[in-house]
Design an enzyme around this catalytic site. Structure first.
Site, PDB file in Angstrom:
ATOM      1  N   ASP A  49       0.753  -1.057  -0.155  1.00 62.26           N
ATOM      2  CA  ASP A  49      -0.128  -0.308  -0.158  1.00 62.26           C
ATOM      3  C   ASP A  49       1.071   1.500   0.099  1.00 62.26           C
ATOM      4  O   ASP A  49       2.085   0.864   0.495  1.00 62.26           O
ATOM      5  CB  ASP A  49      -0.916  -0.244   1.119  1.00 62.26           C
ATOM      6  CG  ASP A  49      -2.087   1.180   1.251  1.00 62.26           C
ATOM      7  OD1 ASP A  49      -2.507   1.852   0.652  1.00 62.26           O
ATOM      8  OD2 ASP A  49      -1.788   2.166   2.578  1.00 62.26           O
TER       9      ASP A  49
ATOM     10  N   ASP B 229      -0.293   4.880   0.784  1.00 60.75           N
ATOM     11  CA  ASP B 229      -0.429   6.105   1.749  1.00 60.75           C
ATOM     12  C   ASP B 229      -0.512   5.561   3.293  1.00 60.75           C
ATOM     13  O   ASP B 229      -1.239   4.420   3.907  1.00 60.75           O
ATOM     14  CB  ASP B 229      -1.266   6.669   1.065  1.00 60.75           C
ATOM     15  CG  ASP B 229      -1.729   6.943  -0.013  1.00 60.75           C
ATOM     16  OD1 ASP B 229      -0.850   7.623  -0.306  1.00 60.75           O
ATOM     17  OD2 ASP B 229      -2.924   6.954  -0.570  1.00 60.75           O
TER      18      ASP B 229
ATOM     19  N   ASP C 161      -1.149  -0.216   6.304  1.00 61.44           N
ATOM     20  CA  ASP C 161      -1.910   0.085   7.505  1.00 61.44           C
ATOM     21  C   ASP C 161      -3.278   0.361   7.744  1.00 61.44           C
ATOM     22  O   ASP C 161      -3.436   0.099   8.964  1.00 61.44           O
ATOM     23  CB  ASP C 161      -1.237   1.753   7.421  1.00 61.44           C
ATOM     24  CG  ASP C 161      -1.858   2.752   7.070  1.00 61.44           C
ATOM     25  OD1 ASP C 161      -2.556   3.922   7.006  1.00 61.44           O
ATOM     26  OD2 ASP C 161      -2.255   2.720   5.348  1.00 61.44           O
TER      27      ASP C 161
END
Length: 234
Positions: free
Chosen positions: A18, A20, A189
């Protein structure tokens, strides 16, 4: 046909990151909206609206289609080449200072092993692809944007790479790729990437939000804490 076990043993892994709040200590789409406001291309009201919508994202219940309609509005009628130049400036000013050093080191770790590195993000391709290229990734999956005669229409196309859609897009990518992989790592996250982390062989929760942290603890996933160094790549 029986595959030689030595051949399978030497296949690379696929590492899916991922973007961001995983590889960068911020959300690139939010930074971009703020950047457009700074440049006088978007109104401050859009930034406030985007921040409100991101609260829903953090809870895992954002309407991504509505988010994209709102945040792509400043691009309507803009030439793709001109936006590419603006994105290059944006990356230098906003993205490079926000990179996680540990994230860069993890990408390098995979590349030294001979693994393939993919950035898979729920952010628009006009941001994700050049950032992925800067990071040395082999490819990128992001929300695809519609253009007409090289002009942005403000519309998306195809399956949005968000939540389960990210898994769908990864499966499509794998089906169109001739490479054979020994297994798959996944790094994120966000609780929005729970479908992706459930789908990979080796899931890693990176600086996880509280809900993802709970899932990671329950499933005995590795939790990684990455620190930010704003001198990276300056």
């Amino acid at each position: 046909m029986v595959i030689d076990s030595t051949v399978k043993k030497h296949r690379p892994y696929l590492a899916i990151f991922d973007l961001d709040d995983t590889l960068i200590a911020a959300d690139s789409a939010s930074l971009w909206t703020a950047f457009l406001v700074e440049q006088g291309i978007a109104l401050p009201a859009l930034q406030a609206e985007e921040e409100e919508m991101m609260l829903a994202y953090a809870k895992g219940d954002m309407d991504m289609h509505s988010y994209m309609r709102a945040t792509l509005a400043p691009l309507i009628g803009k030439d793709r080449t001109a936006i590419e130049e603006l994105v290059n400036e944006f990356i230098e000013q906003k993205i490079k200072p926000a990179l996680y050093q540990d994230g860069l080191a993890r990408i390098e770790w995979h590349k030294k092993r001979g693994d393939s590195v993919i950035i898979a993000s729920a952010t628009s391709e006009h941001l994700v692809k050049p950032i992925a290229n800067m990071l040395g990734a082999d490819d990128a999956i992001a929300i695809e944007l519609e253009t007409l005669n090289n002009i942005y229409t403000g519309n998306t196309k195809g399956v949005l790479s968000y939540q389960q859609g990210k898994v769908t897009r990864m499966k499509t990518w794998l089906a169109s790729n001739d490479a054979q992989y020994k297994g798959c790592y996944g790094y994120s996250d966000s609780i929005n990437d729970l479908p992706l982390l459930n789908a990979v062989d080796k899931p890693f929760a990176v600086n996880p939000d509280p809900t993802l942290a709970m899932h990671a603890q329950m499933k005995d996933w590795t939790i990684m804490e990455w620190r930010h160094d704003n001198n990276i790549l300056r």
